[in-house]
Structures are given as structure tokens and as C-alpha cells.
Design a protein around this motif. Structure first.
Motif, PDB file in Angstrom:
ATOM      1  N   HIS A  66      49.173  31.286 -80.899  1.00 31.18           N
ATOM      2  CA  HIS A  66      47.803  31.627 -81.292  1.00 31.18           C
ATOM      3  C   HIS A  66      46.812  30.259 -81.774  1.00 31.18           C
ATOM      4  O   HIS A  66      45.942  31.396 -81.129  1.00 31.18           O
ATOM      5  CB  HIS A  66      48.634  32.898 -82.391  1.00 31.18           C
ATOM      6  CG  HIS A  66      46.917  32.940 -83.869  1.00 31.18           C
ATOM      7  ND1 HIS A  66      47.054  33.941 -83.764  1.00 31.18           N
ATOM      8  CD2 HIS A  66      46.587  32.509 -84.823  1.00 31.18           C
ATOM      9  CE1 HIS A  66      45.982  34.484 -84.156  1.00 31.18           C
ATOM     10  NE2 HIS A  66      45.548  33.356 -85.500  1.00 31.18           N
ATOM     11  N   ARG A  67      47.529  29.128 -81.469  1.00 29.23           N
ATOM     12  CA  ARG A  67      46.491  28.227 -81.692  1.00 29.23           C
ATOM     13  C   ARG A  67      46.059  27.928 -80.248  1.00 29.23           C
ATOM     14  O   ARG A  67      44.623  27.705 -80.360  1.00 29.23           O
ATOM     15  CB  ARG A  67      47.414  26.831 -82.093  1.00 29.23           C
ATOM     16  CG  ARG A  67      48.241  27.083 -84.522  1.00 29.23           C
ATOM     17  CD  ARG A  67      48.539  25.469 -84.741  1.00 29.23           C
ATOM     18  NE  ARG A  67      48.869  25.948 -85.351  1.00 29.23           N
ATOM     19  CZ  ARG A  67      50.196  26.207 -85.589  1.00 29.23           C
ATOM     20  NH1 ARG A  67      51.194  26.906 -85.091  1.00 29.23           N
ATOM     21  NH2 ARG A  67      50.456  26.480 -86.890  1.00 29.23           N
ATOM     22  N   LEU A  68      46.906  28.070 -79.371  1.00 29.42           N
ATOM     23  CA  LEU A  68      46.497  28.128 -78.598  1.00 29.42           C
ATOM     24  C   LEU A  68      45.292  29.531 -77.470  1.00 29.42           C
ATOM     25  O   LEU A  68      44.285  28.976 -76.923  1.00 29.42           O
ATOM     26  CB  LEU A  68      47.277  28.208 -77.031  1.00 29.42           C
ATOM     27  CG  LEU A  68      47.659  26.662 -76.586  1.00 29.42           C
ATOM     28  CD1 LEU A  68      49.283  27.545 -76.194  1.00 29.42           C
ATOM     29  CD2 LEU A  68      47.174  25.440 -76.247  1.00 29.42           C
ATOM     30  N   SER A  69      45.271  30.610 -77.957  1.00 27.35           N
ATOM     31  CA  SER A  69      44.030  31.315 -78.021  1.00 27.35           C
ATOM     32  C   SER A  69      43.356  31.273 -78.779  1.00 27.35           C
ATOM     33  O   SER A  69      42.117  31.514 -78.155  1.00 27.35           O
ATOM     34  CB  SER A  69      45.224  32.756 -78.690  1.00 27.35           C
ATOM     35  OG  SER A  69      43.997  33.687 -78.499  1.00 27.35           O
ATOM     36  N   ASP A  70      43.026  30.683 -80.073  1.00 30.21           N
ATOM     37  CA  ASP A  70      42.151  30.347 -80.530  1.00 30.21           C
ATOM     38  C   ASP A  70      40.898  29.071 -79.929  1.00 30.21           C
ATOM     39  O   ASP A  70      39.597  29.232 -79.955  1.00 30.21           O
ATOM     40  CB  ASP A  70      42.474  29.750 -82.299  1.00 30.21           C
ATOM     41  CG  ASP A  70      42.964  30.805 -83.225  1.00 30.21           C
ATOM     42  OD1 ASP A  70      42.366  32.298 -83.296  1.00 30.21           O
ATOM     43  OD2 ASP A  70      43.460  30.960 -83.987  1.00 30.21           O
ATOM     44  N   ARG A  71      41.867  27.981 -79.681  1.00 30.11           N
ATOM     45  CA  ARG A  71      41.575  27.361 -79.404  1.00 30.11           C
ATOM     46  C   ARG A  71      40.543  27.917 -78.313  1.00 30.11           C
ATOM     47  O   ARG A  71      39.773  27.125 -77.709  1.00 30.11           O
ATOM     48  CB  ARG A  71      42.232  25.853 -78.861  1.00 30.11           C
ATOM     49  CG  ARG A  71      41.610  24.255 -78.203  1.00 30.11           C
ATOM     50  CD  ARG A  71      41.158  24.168 -79.291  1.00 30.11           C
ATOM     51  NE  ARG A  71      40.489  22.746 -78.921  1.00 30.11           N
ATOM     52  CZ  ARG A  71      39.428  21.933 -79.132  1.00 30.11           C
ATOM     53  NH1 ARG A  71      39.056  22.914 -80.487  1.00 30.11           N
ATOM     54  NH2 ARG A  71      38.815  20.983 -78.323  1.00 30.11           N
ATOM     55  N   ILE A  72      41.073  28.567 -76.866  1.00 34.47           N
ATOM     56  CA  ILE A  72      40.700  29.004 -76.140  1.00 34.47           C
ATOM     57  C   ILE A  72      39.227  29.584 -76.457  1.00 34.47           C
ATOM     58  O   ILE A  72      38.080  29.612 -75.250  1.00 34.47           O
ATOM     59  CB  ILE A  72      41.821  29.839 -75.129  1.00 34.47           C
ATOM     60  CG1 ILE A  72      42.813  29.383 -74.530  1.00 34.47           C
ATOM     61  CG2 ILE A  72      40.474  30.505 -73.989  1.00 34.47           C
ATOM     62  CD1 ILE A  72      44.252  30.339 -73.742  1.00 34.47           C
ATOM     63  N   THR A  73      39.463  30.666 -77.265  1.00 36.50           N
ATOM     64  CA  THR A  73      38.672  31.605 -77.938  1.00 36.50           C
ATOM     65  C   THR A  73      36.814  30.346 -78.270  1.00 36.50           C
ATOM     66  O   THR A  73      36.230  30.848 -77.538  1.00 36.50           O
ATOM     67  CB  THR A  73      38.608  31.991 -79.606  1.00 36.50           C
ATOM     68  OG1 THR A  73      39.415  33.259 -79.085  1.00 36.50           O
ATOM     69  CG2 THR A  73      37.663  32.453 -79.737  1.00 36.50           C
ATOM     70  N   GLU A  74      37.702  29.266 -78.799  1.00 37.15           N
ATOM     71  CA  GLU A  74      36.829  28.411 -79.406  1.00 37.15           C
ATOM     72  C   GLU A  74      35.761  27.560 -78.837  1.00 37.15           C
ATOM     73  O   GLU A  74      34.590  27.233 -77.551  1.00 37.15           O
ATOM     74  CB  GLU A  74      37.103  27.490 -80.733  1.00 37.15           C
ATOM     75  CG  GLU A  74      36.162  26.623 -81.214  1.00 37.15           C
ATOM     76  CD  GLU A  74      37.008  25.565 -81.699  1.00 37.15           C
ATOM     77  OE1 GLU A  74      36.191  24.895 -82.660  1.00 37.15           O
ATOM     78  OE2 GLU A  74      38.517  25.444 -81.899  1.00 37.15           O
ATOM     79  N   LEU A  75      37.229  26.532 -76.908  1.00 40.17           N
ATOM     80  CA  LEU A  75      36.335  26.319 -75.910  1.00 40.17           C
ATOM     81  C   LEU A  75      35.613  27.325 -75.524  1.00 40.17           C
ATOM     82  O   LEU A  75      34.604  27.117 -75.091  1.00 40.17           O
ATOM     83  CB  LEU A  75      37.254  25.978 -75.503  1.00 40.17           C
ATOM     84  CG  LEU A  75      38.258  24.649 -75.563  1.00 40.17           C
ATOM     85  CD1 LEU A  75      39.529  24.469 -74.747  1.00 40.17           C
ATOM     86  CD2 LEU A  75      37.155  23.892 -75.771  1.00 40.17           C
ATOM     87  N   THR A  76      35.810  28.614 -75.249  1.00 37.86           N
ATOM     88  CA  THR A  76      34.515  29.787 -74.370  1.00 37.86           C
ATOM     89  C   THR A  76      33.759  29.767 -74.976  1.00 37.86           C
ATOM     90  O   THR A  76      32.336  29.523 -74.117  1.00 37.86           O
ATOM     91  CB  THR A  76      36.001  31.021 -74.097  1.00 37.86           C
ATOM     92  OG1 THR A  76      37.361  30.406 -73.395  1.00 37.86           O
ATOM     93  CG2 THR A  76      34.853  32.030 -73.710  1.00 37.86           C
ATOM     94  N   ARG A  77      33.480  29.960 -76.305  1.00 33.18           N
ATOM     95  CA  ARG A  77      32.174  29.555 -76.893  1.00 33.18           C
ATOM     96  C   ARG A  77      31.752  28.908 -76.749  1.00 33.18           C
ATOM     97  O   ARG A  77      30.303  28.995 -76.789  1.00 33.18           O
ATOM     98  CB  ARG A  77      32.776  30.410 -78.538  1.00 33.18           C
ATOM     99  CG  ARG A  77      31.317  30.810 -79.547  1.00 33.18           C
ATOM    100  CD  ARG A  77      31.705  30.787 -80.627  1.00 33.18           C
ATOM    101  NE  ARG A  77      32.691  29.691 -81.479  1.00 33.18           N
ATOM    102  CZ  ARG A  77      32.465  28.783 -81.772  1.00 33.18           C
ATOM    103  NH1 ARG A  77      30.277  28.421 -82.499  1.00 33.18           N
ATOM    104  NH2 ARG A  77      32.589  27.521 -82.613  1.00 33.18           N
ATOM    105  N   TRP A  78      32.588  27.759 -77.255  1.00 33.28           N
ATOM    106  CA  TRP A  78      31.371  26.334 -77.035  1.00 33.28           C
ATOM    107  C   TRP A  78      30.944  26.199 -75.327  1.00 33.28           C
ATOM    108  O   TRP A  78      29.686  25.928 -74.893  1.00 33.28           O
ATOM    109  CB  TRP A  78      32.380  25.377 -76.850  1.00 33.28           C
ATOM    110  CG  TRP A  78      31.969  24.809 -78.842  1.00 33.28           C
ATOM    111  CD1 TRP A  78      32.975  25.125 -79.331  1.00 33.28           C
ATOM    112  CD2 TRP A  78      30.920  24.264 -79.630  1.00 33.28           C
ATOM    113  NE1 TRP A  78      32.760  24.559 -81.197  1.00 33.28           N
ATOM    114  CE2 TRP A  78      31.375  24.157 -81.034  1.00 33.28           C
ATOM    115  CE3 TRP A  78      29.217  24.737 -78.785  1.00 33.28           C
ATOM    116  CZ2 TRP A  78      30.526  23.236 -81.790  1.00 33.28           C
ATOM    117  CZ3 TRP A  78      28.360  23.637 -80.353  1.00 33.28           C
ATOM    118  CH2 TRP A  78      29.124  23.422 -81.590  1.00 33.28           C
ATOM    119  N   HIS A  79      31.319  27.461 -74.282  1.00 27.24           N
ATOM    120  CA  HIS A  79      31.767  27.041 -73.118  1.00 27.24           C
ATOM    121  C   HIS A  79      30.162  28.325 -73.350  1.00 27.24           C
ATOM    122  O   HIS A  79      29.080  28.010 -72.125  1.00 27.24           O
ATOM    123  CB  HIS A  79      32.757  26.903 -71.783  1.00 27.24           C
ATOM    124  CG  HIS A  79      32.304  27.356 -70.870  1.00 27.24           C
ATOM    125  ND1 HIS A  79      31.770  28.807 -70.047  1.00 27.24           N
ATOM    126  CD2 HIS A  79      32.467  26.350 -69.391  1.00 27.24           C
ATOM    127  CE1 HIS A  79      31.465  27.827 -68.552  1.00 27.24           C
ATOM    128  NE2 HIS A  79      32.518  26.501 -68.304  1.00 27.24           N
TER     129      HIS A  79
END
Length: 436
Positions: A66-79
Motif C-alpha cells: 500500500h505504501r509503495l502504491s501510494d508512493r507510486i501514485t504520488e510520484l506519478t502525480r508529480w511526474h
């Protein structure tokens, strides 16, 4: 002998008593029960530990996923944010490059009116005599020259600022591209980690897994760095937009101000050409009157000289008659009325000759003065004609400023002459030369 023959089958070891045997049996039973209890407790604890560790492992894996998913979501949003910022940067760079190229083109176009203005000033400096004046044409031409130089300086400054801003934008662009590349790589790594499970093959132990990476930063520093880069890009984009608007407004303002000043200069030159034409016509009229007066005075001078020559014969006649009467004999040589009359006639003739000579001198002096005045009038007329021709040539040179591309405007001189209302006052040769 019989007792010696009986064999002994007992082991040669010490035997225990029955009580000891019972005690030993009880101790063995108690030990077995204790070990069975300990084994049961161990099995229960092991089973509980297995269940608990499995649950913790599954839950920790779930939470980390879940943390990795949230981090991926955050990174994707910043991307996505930086991807949009990169598109805006590229678009702003293209717009700024285009605006800078337009400004450079406008700066190059200013060379043509600058050369025309300098040529007009130099042309009008070739005026001679009293026509070298600080008239409205000179004032407007110098204003136009100062305005063009000021606009060139402003555009050159804008071009330099745009160049520096482009370098700054390229630097920010490279940082954003690097940030996007890092975030893409991080997203790829986190997605690979998110997809990993214990069923994947080729796992190995990592002896330094718990060590902190050498270049590792805290999440707060990462977030501050990301937000700072985004804000930096936003500020540069805002400054670039302001710069482009300033360049565009300055360019349009300079264009309108120069066109307004060119119209004012053209009006001043046309007005000066009109005034010069009026003055030239007045001088030509004065020249005609002077020439007519000089012709009349020359005729009168001829009449005076003829009259003087005629009076010379009369004087000779009167003196001869007086001389002849001196030869009268005796008392006949008297001062009679004829002698008084002849002497009076001779005196009057001599006075008349003096008067005629004086008048002839006055006429010659006046004629000489008129000739000098005519020379001055001719010089002034030539100066005015030259000044008028200069102004018309300046207007003709400035006709190319209407379309600002250096090409000639057809019949623009006709328009200038019509606007100055001197169409009927130009000499035929000059009119034909400039209206052809």
C-alpha cells in the motif's frame, strides 16, 4: 559334591530394591509427563508463532504494498505535474524565441528609417545661405532620430534580457527533464518492487539491505526540493510571460510612436516645403521686378548719357560764340545783352552737365546696387530652390517609410505635393522630374 554342581545364572551386577524400582518408575512417569507438557506448550507456542508471524508478514507486505502504491501514485502525480511544466517550458521557450526573433526583425527594420533620417538630416545640412535654419523639419528629424535610437536601445536591451531568460529557461528545462527522468526511474523501480512476491525466483540475501544509502535524503527534503523546483519553474514561466508581454507591448508602442513621429516629420517637411515654395515665388517676383527696374534704369541711364553728350555740343557752341565775340574791335567789345545771355546760357549748360553727370553717377550707383541686390536675390533664390528641392527629395526618400520594408511607394511624392498644395507652383522641370 552335589551342591558344587549347581550353576549360578545371575548377572554379576548390583541389584536394586523394589522400593527403589517403584521410585524409579514414578520419576520416569513424572519426567515423561513434564516433557510431554513442555512439548505441548512448545508446539502451541510454535503454532501460535507461525500463525502470528504469517499474519504479520502478510500484513507488513500488504502495508508496504500500500505504501509503495501510494508512493507510486504520488510520484506519478508529480511526474504529470512536471510533465505539464515541461510542456509549458517548451511552449514558453518557443514563444520567447519567436518573440525574440520578431524583436530582432523589428530592430533590423529600424535600420532603414534610421538611415533615411540620417540621410535627410545630412541632406538638409547641405542647404546654403539663410536657408540653414532650425526649422520644424530639423526639430522633428532630430526628435525622430532620438526616438529611433531610444527604440533601438530598448529593443537591444529586450533582446539581451530574452537571451538571458532563454538560458535560464533552458537550465530549468534541463533540471525538469532530469527530475522527470529520476521520477520515471523511481516509478519503474517502485512498480517492480510492488509486483515482487515471495514466489518470484532468483532471490538472494542482501547483506547491506538495512544500511542507509550514502546520498539518501529525508522525505521532507525530497518534498521541499520537488516543490521548490516546481515553484522555480512557475516563477520563471510567469517572468517569461511578463517579459514577452513587455517585449510585444514595447515593440508595438515603438512602432506606433515611430510612425506617429514620422507623420509629424513628414508634415513638418511638407509644411516647410510649402513655406519655401511661397518664399521662392516671392523672391522670384522680387527678381522679376528688380530686373524690370534695372532694364528701365539702364534705358534711363542711356537717355541721361545721350542728354549729356547733347549738352556737350551746346556748351561747345556757347563757348565758341563767346570766344568769337571777343574778337570784336574797339568799343564794339562791350558787355552787351548777348554776352550776358551767352554767359548765362553757358553757366546753365555747365550746371546742367554737372546735374546730368551727378544723375548719371547716381544712376550707375543705383544700378550697381540693384545689380548687387539682384545677385543677392539670385543667391537667395538659388538657396531657396536648393532647400525646396532638398525638402522634396527628403519627402521622396521618406516615402519608403510608409511600408517599412525599403521598397518604393508609387506616387508618394505626388501625395506629398498635393498635401503641401504646391502642385501649381512647382517649376515645370522640377515637377516633371519628381512626378515622373
Amino acid at each position: 559334591m552335589a551342591e558344587a554342581s549347581i550353576e549360578n545364572y545371575e548377572k554379576p551386577i548390583q541389584h536394586i530394591g523394589l522400593a527403589d524400582w517403584h521410585a524409579q518408575q514414578w520419576e520416569l512417569h513424572q519426567s515423561a509427563n513434564k516433557k510431554e507438557s513442555e512439548s505441548f506448550d512448545l508446539r502451541y507456542a510454535a503454532k501460535s508463532l507461525i500463525s502470528e508471524t504469517n499474519i504479520k508478514t502478510e500484513w507488513n507486505n500488504h502495508m508496504n504494498n500500500h505504501r509503495l502504491s501510494d508512493r507510486i501514485t504520488e510520484l506519478t502525480r508529480w511526474h504529470r505535474i512536471f510533465d505539464a511544466v515541461l510542456d509549458r517550458l517548451k511552449n514558453e521557450i518557443d514563444l520567447l524565441v519567436e518573440e525574440r526573433a520578431d524583436t530582432e526583425k523589428e530592430l533590423e527594420l529600424l535600420d532603414h528609417p534610421l538611415r533615411i533620417t540620417i540621410r535627410c538630416i545630412a541632406k538638409r545640412n547641405n542647404r546654403t545661405g539663410s536657408e540653414i535654419t532650425y526649422d520644424e523639419g530639423d526639430i522633428e528629424l532630430k526628435r525622430e532620430l532620438d526616438l529611433i535610437e531610444e527604440m533601438k536601445k530598448m529593443m537591444t536591451n529586450h533582446i539581451q534580457i530574452a537571451w538571458d531568460k532563454l538560458n535560464r529557461l533552458e537550465d530549468i528545462k534541463s533540471k525538469v527533464i532530469h527530475e522527470l527522468r529520476d521520477k520515471s526511474e523511481a516509478i519503474k523501480i517502485d512498480r517492480e518492487n510492488y509486483d515482487l512476491s515471495r514466489t518470484f525466483p532468483n532471490f538472494t540475501y542482501k547483506p547491506y539491505a538495512l544500511d542507509i544509502a550514502e546520498n539518501s535524503v529525508s522525505y521532507e527534503n525530497w518534498l521541499e526540493h520537488t516543490q521548490h523546483l516546481k515553484q522555480l519553474a512557475e516563477n520563471e514561466l510567469s517572468d517569461t510571460y511578463t517579459l514577452r508581454e513587455t517585449m510585444h507591448v514595447g515593440k508595438e508602442k515603438s512602432k506606433h510612436e515611430i510612425e506617429f513621429q514620422q507623420d509629424a516629420t513628414n508634415y513638418a517637411l511638407r509644411r516647410r516645403a510649402f513655406v519655401s515654395t511661397k518664399a521662392r515665388n516671392e523672391v522670384e517676383w522680387q527678381k522679376l521686378k528688380l530686373q524690370k527696374e534695372m532694364d528701365t534704369l539702364r534705358k534711363q541711364l542711356t537717355d541721361l548719357e545721350n542728354a549729356l553728350r547733347a549738352k556737350t555740343d551746346d556748351v561747345k557752341c556757347a563757348e565758341t560764340r563767346l570766344e568769337n565775340r571777343t574778337y570784336r574791335p574797339g568799343f564794339e567789345l562791350c558787355q552787351d545783352e548777348p554776352e550776358f545771355g551767352l554767359k548765362d546760357e553757358l553757366q546753365k549748360l555747365q550746371q546742367t552737365k554737372e546735374d546730368l553727370a551727378t544723375k548719371i553717377d547716381c544712376a550707375k550707383s543705383t544700378l550697381k546696387d540693384l545689380d548687387k541686390l539682384l545677385e543677392r536675390v539670385n543667391d537667395d533664390l538659388n538657396n531657396k530652390k536648393h532647400a525646396l528641392t532638398t525638402d522634396i527629395m527628403c519627402l521622396d526618400m521618406r516615402s519608403t517609410l510608409i511600408i517599412r520594408d525599403g521598397s518604393r511607394v508609387q506616387n508618394e511624392t505626388d501625395r506629398n505635393i498635393i498635401l503641401t498644395d504646391i502642385n501649381n507652383e512647382l517649376p515645370y522641370d522640377t515637377k516633371r522630374a519628381f512626378l515622373k
